[in-house]
Design a protein around this motif. Structure first.
Motif, short mmCIF file in Angstrom:
data_model
loop_
_atom_site.label_atom_id
_atom_site.label_comp_id
_atom_site.label_asym_id
_atom_site.label_seq_id
_atom_site.Cartn_x
_atom_site.Cartn_y
_atom_site.Cartn_z
N THR A 74 0.83 -1.20 0.00
CA THR A 74 0.00 0.00 0.00
C THR A 74 0.87 1.26 0.00
O THR A 74 0.54 2.25 -0.63
CB THR A 74 -0.94 0.02 1.23
N ARG B 46 7.75 6.12 4.77
CA ARG B 46 6.69 5.23 4.27
C ARG B 46 6.68 3.90 5.04
O ARG B 46 5.61 3.34 5.28
CB ARG B 46 6.87 5.02 2.76
N ASN C 75 1.72 12.08 -3.92
CA ASN C 75 1.51 10.63 -3.79
C ASN C 75 0.94 10.29 -2.43
O ASN C 75 0.01 9.51 -2.31
CB ASN C 75 2.82 9.86 -3.99
N PHE D 94 -2.80 8.84 -1.54
CA PHE D 94 -2.96 7.59 -0.80
C PHE D 94 -3.90 7.80 0.39
O PHE D 94 -4.79 6.99 0.65
CB PHE D 94 -1.58 7.10 -0.34
N GLU E 116 -7.41 7.90 -0.75
CA GLU E 116 -7.94 6.56 -1.05
C GLU E 116 -8.32 5.82 0.23
O GLU E 116 -9.36 5.16 0.30
CB GLU E 116 -6.90 5.73 -1.82
#
Lengths: 286, 275
Positions: free
Chosen positions: A129, A152, A182, A186, A189
């Motif tokens: 993910t 991340r 980005n 994310f 989403e």
């Protein structure tokens, strides 16, 4: 999961009786599935508020309810809360410690009751993910990664627990434009998939472009809250609050000072672009 | 030339290159901004200037000191001061004045000069009156100004800001940028690393880095208005530049490509007055 906060206060006692970073009598609610932003200067109480929401500090006054239950009441299942609320603090990359990326991400699942296979599947999902190639990264040392990659991995560690609420404190500080976009896409989403998001940021474009609601803190007080666009437009009216303006708003303000008032009012870059297109292709009111 | 180097390459892991054959020249008094995405090699490059990283390959001279020779590193660190990204990781003492004095003591400044140099450095960053404060009670912008005062007290030739504004809120950023501008006008050589393209507008020269290489070097106008170049560097041009190009696509032609908000507004008025 919904959050409700009533008359929440917190003060840090300093050695000489001075109180710093205090939160003063703050009340608001965040509905399940919301994407809420928190705005304010450094030291306004943002981080303190986020820690209180996650049950990591005890308020000196007031209450925090998660799904109607007061999280600081006696007998409340706080360890269950930790599983359901994920917090990504500033500089999460400094919190990596394990010898491999996989172990680091799996750490938070230790007491989850998941089987070994389930843990690996979760870790794989979380790392993928966050844009990693699981097979490639799982045995690497977190310390060998770049700053952006470390961040991340740290976020994957929080995601792996599949929290219903995700809290981010300044998640895009230090990221370059692509990393920023980005990351925000994310988060969007995750939000669309049903996760409630609370994000504190100094980045006005991130707040204006992604959040649905905003909380604005000034010196520990909640000075405004509501739908993001409306809050930005109200902040523009406060002449002493130069902070809460997007770049597009600043340009619209300069144009308005020269008697070119754009309509409808501009908050985001897209607002500015379409208003100018109308105004400058002869379709405007002149 | 205050800084002159060529063929500089560097690898952290002996495997992948963080710098690839970089050449650089910086003149005394110049305000240089190094732009690039995360991992472009910006910090790696400037950390060579004061030997925070060893010169593995290539040649580099900073303030007449040859970096291949390690004996002058201590002097070099004083001449080439650095303010880092995280405002919370730069303090060693419990008060602002002790923190600045610490650096001076390290460099064996004469004892009786220290109080005056601390005072002067704090005045330069407009933090006079904060001598007795604990660093952790200051705002982000104030912390960075104190960190800068610690650098200035050592009377450096070059001041490097390694993403010193990245963690600050907008008002903190403005504070730091204003001091940067003031130091530049006072003749100091300033090197600022950032991926906030707006911060490059006021520079004398902009270096664009990508994947360990110098992609381009030139005036802010030449670099920031070049869409292809900015795209290649994985950066977004300043908002006025983006707007100029997006409006063109919609058939709206502003006369010149603006870099700042003020220039943009002027261009829009000009066009508006014609329609």
């Amino acid at each position: 999961m919904a959050i409700k906060v009533e008359n929440l206060s917190y003060s840090y006692e300093q050695p000489f009786g001075e109180k710093v970073g205090a939160l003063k009598n703050v009340s608001f609610s965040i509905k399940a599935g919301d994407f809420a932003g928190v705005m304010g200067h450094t030291g306004c109480g943002k981080t303190t508020l986020l820690q209180l929401l996650a049950g990591l500090r005890l308020p000196t006054g007031g209450r925090v309810y998660v799904n109607g239950e007061e999280i600081n009441a006696k007998g409340y299942d706080r360890s269950g809360l930790r599983q359901r609320i994920g917090v990504v603090f500033q500089y999460p990359e400094y919190q990596l410690f394990a010898t491999t990326v996989e172990k680091d991400v799996a750490f938070g699942l230790k007491h989850s009751g998941l089987s070994r296979q389930e843990v690996i599947a979760r870790v794989q999902w979380a790392l993928e993910t966050m844009g990693f190639d699981f097979a490639k990264v799982r045995n690497q040392s977190p310390l060998a990664l770049s700053g952006g990659e470390k961040r991340r991995v740290a976020i994957a560690g929080v995601l792996a627990r599949k929290p219903e609420i995700l809290i981010f404190d300044e998640p895009v500080a230090g990221l370059d434009p692509h990393g920023r976009e980005n990351f925000l896409r994310f988060v969007k989403e995750m939000n669309q998939a049903g996760t409630t998001i609370i994000m504190a940021s100094h980045n006005m474009e991130a707040l204006a472009g992604y959040t649905k609601h905003l909380l604005v803190l000034e010196e520990g007080r909640l000075i405004d809250s509501g739908a993001t666009r409306e809050v930005f437009l109200r902040l523009q009216q406060r002449n002493n609050w130069a902070f809460g303006q997007t770049k597009a708003q600043r340009i619209a303000t300069l144009l308005a000072e020269g008697n070119l008032a754009l309509s409808p009012a501009v908050v985001t870059y897209d607002d500015l672009l379409s208003a100018l297109k109308r105004e400058l292709t002869g379709g405007g009111k002149g | 030339m205050l800084v002159e180097g060529k063929n500089i390459s560097f690898s952290y892991d002996g495997f992948s290159l963080a710098l690839r054959d970089v050449a650089i020249k910086i003149e005394k008094g110049e305000f240089l901004v190094i732009l690039g995405a995360n991992g472009a090699g910006k910090s790696t490059l400037v950390k060579h200037f004061n030997a925070l990283l060893p010169l593995e390959q290539g040649e580099l001279r900073v303030a007449q000191i040859d970096l291949r020779d390690e004996k002058d590193i201590w002097l070099l660190r004083r001449l080439c001061g650095m303010v880092f990204q995280n405002p919370d990781n730069q303090f060693v003492s419990s008060t602002v004045e002790e923190d600045i004095a610490f650096g001076l003591e390290n460099y064996e400044a004469p004892r009786d000069e220290i109080p005056e140099r601390v005072r002067a450095a704090l005045a330069l960053v407009e933090m006079g009156g904060y001598e007795k404060r604990a660093p952790d009670t200051l705002s982000g912008g104030q912390k960075q100004r104190v960190a800068l005062a610690g650098v200035l007290a050592l009377e450096p030739e070059i001041i490097i800001f390694d993403e010193a504004t990245a963690m600050l809120d907008p008002s903190g950023r403005q504070e730091v940028l204003a001091i940067m501008d003031k130091l530049h006008k006072a003749g100091k050589t300033i090197i600022a690393i950032t991926h906030y393209v707006e911060e490059a507008v006021a520079a004398d020269k902009v270096i664009l880095m990508q994947k360990g290489r110098i992609l381009a070097c030139g005036s802010p106008e030449a670099i920031l208005t070049d869409l292809d170049l900015m795209k290649a560097a994985e950066l977004l041009p300043p908002l006025p530049v983006r707007l100029y190009h997006d409006l063109r696509q919609a058939g709206v032609h502003l006369k010149n490509c603006p870099l700042t908000n003020e220039e943009l507004v002027k261009e829009i008025w000009q066009l508006k007055s014609k329609t």
